[in-house]
Design a protein around this motif. Structure first.
Motif, PDB file in Angstrom:
ATOM      1  N   ARG A  95       2.092   8.110   6.163  1.00  0.00           N
ATOM      2  CA  ARG A  95       1.329   7.305   6.590  1.00  0.00           C
ATOM      3  C   ARG A  95       1.248   5.772   5.647  1.00  0.00           C
ATOM      4  O   ARG A  95       1.621   4.995   5.936  1.00  0.00           O
ATOM      5  N   ASP A 102       3.991   6.523  17.119  1.00  0.00           N
ATOM      6  CA  ASP A 102       2.995   7.445  15.817  1.00  0.00           C
ATOM      7  C   ASP A 102       3.739   9.349  16.417  1.00  0.00           C
ATOM      8  O   ASP A 102       3.816  10.059  15.765  1.00  0.00           O
ATOM      9  N   SER A 128       1.273   3.551  13.574  1.00  0.00           N
ATOM     10  CA  SER A 128       0.077   3.068  12.174  1.00  0.00           C
ATOM     11  C   SER A 128       0.858   2.102  11.156  1.00  0.00           C
ATOM     12  O   SER A 128       0.093   1.881  10.655  1.00  0.00           O
ATOM     13  N   ARG A 140       0.683  -1.053  11.571  1.00  0.00           N
ATOM     14  CA  ARG A 140       0.306  -2.142  11.462  1.00  0.00           C
ATOM     15  C   ARG A 140      -1.062  -1.731  10.378  1.00  0.00           C
ATOM     16  O   ARG A 140      -1.843  -2.980  10.492  1.00  0.00           O
ATOM     17  N   ASP A 141      -0.794  -0.959   9.237  1.00  0.00           N
ATOM     18  CA  ASP A 141      -2.014  -0.727   7.787  1.00  0.00           C
ATOM     19  C   ASP A 141      -0.823  -2.314   7.571  1.00  0.00           C
ATOM     20  O   ASP A 141      -1.198  -3.225   6.796  1.00  0.00           O
TER      21      ASP A 141
END
Length: 370
Positions: free
Chosen positions: A144, A273, A304, A307-308
């Motif tokens: 991630r 994801d 994810s 989005r991070d």
């Protein structure tokens, strides 16, 4: 090539290669940059996919759709994957220079989202619209936080392409006789279940413009001691997104920061994801045998990660609008054209900021043809 009403095609000779573009017949070349939108398609597609959107955008905008290297009408020059997506973004810059354009509004779909993020790292832009974009850390093989799982990016790149799909592209297969037929792949992966259109033949024709010549799609692979037995090569489309070559998370540091629209669907089979094109996810599902487990080969959390990175962009002072469309697949501009059009017009400043809370009336966005 099937062109819709009001759409024209031409070749632009640049300092790098010959580039195919689509334009609208009535657009004014003197339109200012703040009203100029450039559309960049994704992998295994071409500018033809943008035609409905081009028809529907207001007539006082200038709208251009560009074919990337090895797709559509653009020259099929080999791609140096060790530069990440820079061959594509440098081609785009050469095209805009030839057209006399500086900073404009860029829209990128899937791989095209990665192309325009790379472009923004190298050149000024007015805004970025990211539709179902490839993760800022590439496609496959990362945790991630973007750290790579193996030194050779095992399970990513050209070695992961289905050879029968590649052969069917080469053979210009227009049938739906096999799951690997481009038409079947479009129905299963590009859009969510239930999508139908009279233009499906055009979308399939667009996919079939993909060059399978050496150095184009899919690219080479190398043997790996790590599961699933291959790693990223150095040429071709799929290797451009291997994590050793592609990392655009530095957009967080842009100054000034253009506004960003990120629009994606909850039923995206390609960028998610749990992508059905991620070898590690397929291994976890038992589709690819021998999976060594989640500690060694976890699925890439693509959404994810995006989005991070965009969250960090916001924290650093940037403006990001995220729109998540329920029940939509990999192509919001096809599946929910009205929502996509309104969101795009908002991020480029064509529409005013909506009142919040909205008044008890329904906003109607009229097509330019209306």
């Amino acid at each position: 090539m099937t062109l819709f009403d009001g759409i024209t095609a031409r070749i632009v000779e640049t300092s790098r290669l010959s580039v195919g573009i689509l334009e609208r017949a009535g657009d004014d070349p003197s339109t200012p940059a703040e009203h100029t939108v450039v559309l960049v398609h994704g992998n295994v597609s071409s500018s033809l996919f943008w035609q409905e959107l081009m028809q529907d955008l207001p007539s006082d905008l200038r709208v251009i759709a560009v074919d990337l290297r090895g797709f559509g009408s653009t020259e099929h020059s080999p791609i140096d994957a060790t530069r990440g997506l820079r061959d594509f973004s440098d081609d785009l810059h050469a095209t805009l220079e030839e057209l006399g354009l500086g900073a404009v509004h860029l829209v990128g779909w899937s791989m095209g989202g990665g192309v325009i993020m790379q472009y923004a790292l190298d050149h000024p832009v007015l805004s970025l619209t990211l539709q179902a974009p490839v993760s800022p850390y590439g496609f496959g093989g990362t945790r991630r936080d973007g750290s790579r799982l193996t030194d050779d990016d095992a399970g990513t790149g050209g070695g992961g392409a289905n050879p029968d799909f590649v052969q069917r592209l080469n053979d210009h297969d227009t049938t739906d006789e096999a799951p690997t037929s481009p038409r079947s792949v479009f129905r299963a992966a590009y859009v969510a279940a239930g999508y139908s259109t009279e233009h499906e033949d055009v979308w399939v024709d667009s996919m079939l413009t993909t060059s399978t010549a050496e150095g184009n799609y899919p690219g080479d692979g190398v043997a790996s001691e790590n599961w699933p037995g291959f790693g990223a090569g150095t040429i071709g489309v799929l290797n451009t997104m291997a994590p050793r070559y592609h990392d655009v998370s530095a957009i967080v540091e842009l100054d000034p920061k253009p506004p960003i629209l990120w629009i994606h669907g909850t039923d995206d089979a390609i960028v998610s994801d749990g992508s059905f094109f991620d070898l590690n996810h397929l291994g976890a599902l038992g589709v690819v045998p021998g999976w060594p487990g989640d500690e060694i080969a976890p699925a890439q959390p693509m959404v994810s990660q995006t989005r991070d990175v965009l969250g960090a962009y916001t924290d650093a002072g940037g403006a990001v609008t995220e729109i998540t469309l329920e029940g939509v697949g990999h192509a919001p501009h096809l599946e929910r054209p009205a929502e996509f059009r309104q969101a795009l017009l908002s991020v480029i400043g064509y529409l005013g900021t909506p009142v919040d809370p909205a008044p008890p009336t329904e906003a109607i966005i009229l097509r330019s043809a209306d």
